[in-house]
Each structure stands twice: as C-alpha cells, then as structure tokens.
Design a protein around this motif. Structure first.
Motif, PDB file in Angstrom:
ATOM      1  N   UNK A 178      48.200 -80.581  63.051  1.00 12.28           N
ATOM      2  CA  UNK A 178      48.145 -79.442  64.272  1.00 12.28           C
ATOM      3  C   UNK A 178      49.121 -78.394  64.066  1.00 12.28           C
ATOM      4  N   UNK A 179      50.297 -78.600  63.503  1.00 13.04           N
ATOM      5  CA  UNK A 179      51.335 -77.659  63.295  1.00 13.04           C
ATOM      6  C   UNK A 179      50.907 -76.802  62.349  1.00 13.04           C
ATOM      7  N   UNK A 180      50.284 -77.154  61.301  1.00 19.14           N
ATOM      8  CA  UNK A 180      49.945 -76.264  60.119  1.00 19.14           C
ATOM      9  C   UNK A 180      48.868 -75.459  60.531  1.00 19.14           C
ATOM     10  N   UNK A 181      47.672 -75.971  61.309  1.00 16.34           N
ATOM     11  CA  UNK A 181      46.817 -75.314  61.979  1.00 16.34           C
ATOM     12  C   UNK A 181      47.174 -74.069  62.923  1.00 16.34           C
ATOM     13  N   UNK A 182      48.177 -74.269  63.379  1.00 21.90           N
ATOM     14  CA  UNK A 182      48.731 -73.236  64.157  1.00 21.90           C
ATOM     15  C   UNK A 182      49.646 -72.307  63.258  1.00 21.90           C
ATOM     16  N   UNK A 183      50.084 -72.520  62.375  1.00 24.19           N
ATOM     17  CA  UNK A 183      50.787 -71.747  61.296  1.00 24.19           C
ATOM     18  C   UNK A 183      49.723 -70.768  60.913  1.00 24.19           C
ATOM     19  N   UNK A 184      48.564 -71.276  60.373  1.00 23.19           N
ATOM     20  CA  UNK A 184      47.414 -70.596  59.995  1.00 23.19           C
ATOM     21  C   UNK A 184      46.889 -69.635  60.905  1.00 23.19           C
ATOM     22  N   UNK A 185      47.044 -69.813  62.082  1.00 21.23           N
ATOM     23  CA  UNK A 185      46.521 -69.013  62.981  1.00 21.23           C
ATOM     24  C   UNK A 185      47.183 -67.637  63.365  1.00 21.23           C
ATOM     25  N   UNK A 186      48.484 -67.998  63.437  1.00 21.84           N
ATOM     26  CA  UNK A 186      49.854 -67.301  63.617  1.00 21.84           C
ATOM     27  C   UNK A 186      50.100 -66.332  62.332  1.00 21.84           C
ATOM     28  N   UNK A 187      50.381 -67.115  61.352  1.00 21.77           N
ATOM     29  CA  UNK A 187      50.916 -66.442  60.100  1.00 21.77           C
ATOM     30  C   UNK A 187      49.820 -65.741  58.986  1.00 21.77           C
TER      31      UNK A 187
END
Length: 287
Positions: A178-187
């Motif tokens: 989930x954390x990596x998915x959020x990184x991909x969305x933001x970064x």
C-alpha cells in the motif's frame, strides 16, 4: 554551550549506546560485547529478545526493560544510578538505539544532567541498504516510518516529493504494498526505488525498479521481514505556480524543452494538475 570529553575520568557514570545485529550475529563488534559485559545494567527494549543475544555471547549483565511505554518511569531511575557512578548500556531490539527505536529521551536527560553519552558504531539498516541500493548515496535523508493513516501518509508524501536527496524509509511487510502504491501516486510512477528486506539474513533480497514496477510486483507477491524502502530524489524542475496558467499542451511542451520525454512530460503534467494521464495524452495529441 556544553563540552563533553567522553573518556576523561569523573565521578559520574556513563551511558553507552550499543548497537546490536539487525540479523546476523557476526556483526556484533568486539567493543560492543565488551561494553555489555562491563556495564552495571543493560537497558533493553525487549529483555527476552536481548537475552538471546546475551546468552550467545555469554554475557551475564542484568537487564532492565526500557521502552516507549515505561521510559518516563525509567529515566529518573537511570539518572540516579548514573549519578551514583554506574555504567548503563542501552540497546534496542536491533540496530542503533534511537533510530526508530527508544533512546532519545534518555540521551536528552543525560545531557541535561551533564552525564556523558557515548555512542558505539555498528549496524544500522538504512545506511547498510543505501550503499547497496544503486541509488545516489549522498545526499540522503532518513525518515523512518511514515504515518499509517492514508490521509496523513499522502499529506507527508506531498511534502517530500520534490526533495532532491535519496530518501530512506522503514516499513512493515504488511503495509509495504500500500505504501509503495501511495508513493507511485504522489511521486510519479517512473521514480526509481529499492526495497531491501531481510537485511544481513540468509534470505536478504533487493527489489530494484520504478515505483510502478515495484507496485505491480507487490500486488502479486507477499514479502516477509522488515523492509527498507529507498526512493530516488527528485530530479526534475520545480514548476512555479504561475506556469500552471499555461494550457495543458503548453505545459507539456515546456517540460519537453526542459529535457523530459513526451511520456514523462505527460505523466508529470497529469500529476501536477491532478488529471488522468489519458485525458492529458488526448489533449496533447489533439489536432
């Protein structure tokens, strides 16, 4: 101003911050073993976990628990013992005390009471993973664990996304996907990142790729063991607010002139304007 001469003799005791292995017991230094043997007591995050280490190295020094739930009670007790001339060795479950682990409050209290604090060098997961990650090792920033709640995590990532140093995070295997998915969305999906798990252990593993590739992999694979997540620093140009007054097409062309590929520019414009990539693509390729 305060000046500490770490190894001058004095009537007061000393606090030693002793790193412990993060997986491989062979990483325990001779000096760390000696200090644990010479200490009056060992302040341990988890006495049962530390006892396994002490048994392995035949260390008989008594332990006292010291963790986030009892530190307010323990610190005055430790200060009194240190002022009486005792030596306290403080350890966390693994790695360096104070780095995403208990310890800072005791260090601050010792400094306030003019008690010497000596840190011993040793294992720390973030730096160990960084130098083998393939990402730029300097400059870097260490964050540790991100907030668990989605909104708080996304807000934090928004604040970090344009930081230029390589960024180091810790995450549990249950939340890493989930954390990596959020990184991909933001970064942005094309930002490079590395996940290191089971560091120094038999099943040590590095996963290197873009945030999109890592997110896809984690959607199909479950990881085990604590994870280090290292994310490439921001390498693009910070777009000033007034540039967002450009049309979508002009904004893409501006980024292409700055060195972005058309694909990268479309993704960046979509992210900055909070639009779907498909819509930005259509706008750019309209006749």
């Amino acid at each position: 101003m305060q000046k500490q001469k770490s190894f001058d003799s004095s009537g007061l005791g000393q606090l030693y911050l002793v790193p412990t292995p993060i997986g491989n017991l062979e990483d325990m230094s001779v000096r760390c073993i000696r200090m644990l043997k010479e200490a009056t007591i060992i302040a341990s995050e988890d006495t049962r976990n530390t006892q396994k280490l002490l048994n392995h190295f035949e260390i008989s020094t008594p332990q006292i628990s010291f963790h986030e739930h009892n530190y307010k009670e323990r610190i005055p007790q430790f200060i009194a013992r240190l002022e009486a001339g005792e030596i306290i060795a403080q350890v966390s479950d693994a790695g360096m005390p104070s780095i995403s682990d208990p310890g800072h409050e005791l260090v601050a209290a010792c400094i306030q009471h003019n008690i010497k604090v000596v840190a011993l060098p040793g294992p720390t997961a973030g730096i160990t993973a960084l130098i083998a990650s393939g990402l730029l090792p300097q400059p870097f920033t260490f964050y540790g664990f991100l907030p668990r709640k989605k909104k708080e995590q996304m807000d934090t990532l928004e604040q970090l996304k344009q930081n230029k140093p390589t960024q180091i995070f810790y995450e549990s295997p249950h939340r890493i996907g989930t954390t990596v998915k959020h990184f991909a969305e933001v970064f942005g999906e094309e930002r490079h990142a590395v996940i290191c798990r089971e560091l120094t252990k038999l099943h040590e593993e590095y996963l290197r790729g873009t945030l999109a590739e890592l997110s896809d992999y984690l959607s199909e694979h479950t990881l085990k063991g604590e994870c280090c997540l290292l994310v490439e620093g921001f390498t693009g140009e910070v777009i000033e607010h007034e540039e967002l007054n450009l049309s979508v097409r002009e904004h893409i062309e501006h980024l292409i002139n700055e060195g972005f590929s058309s694909k990268e520019a479309i993704k960046e414009v979509a992210k900055q304007r909070k639009l779907k990539k498909q819509d930005v693509y259509k706008e750019y390729h309209v006749d």
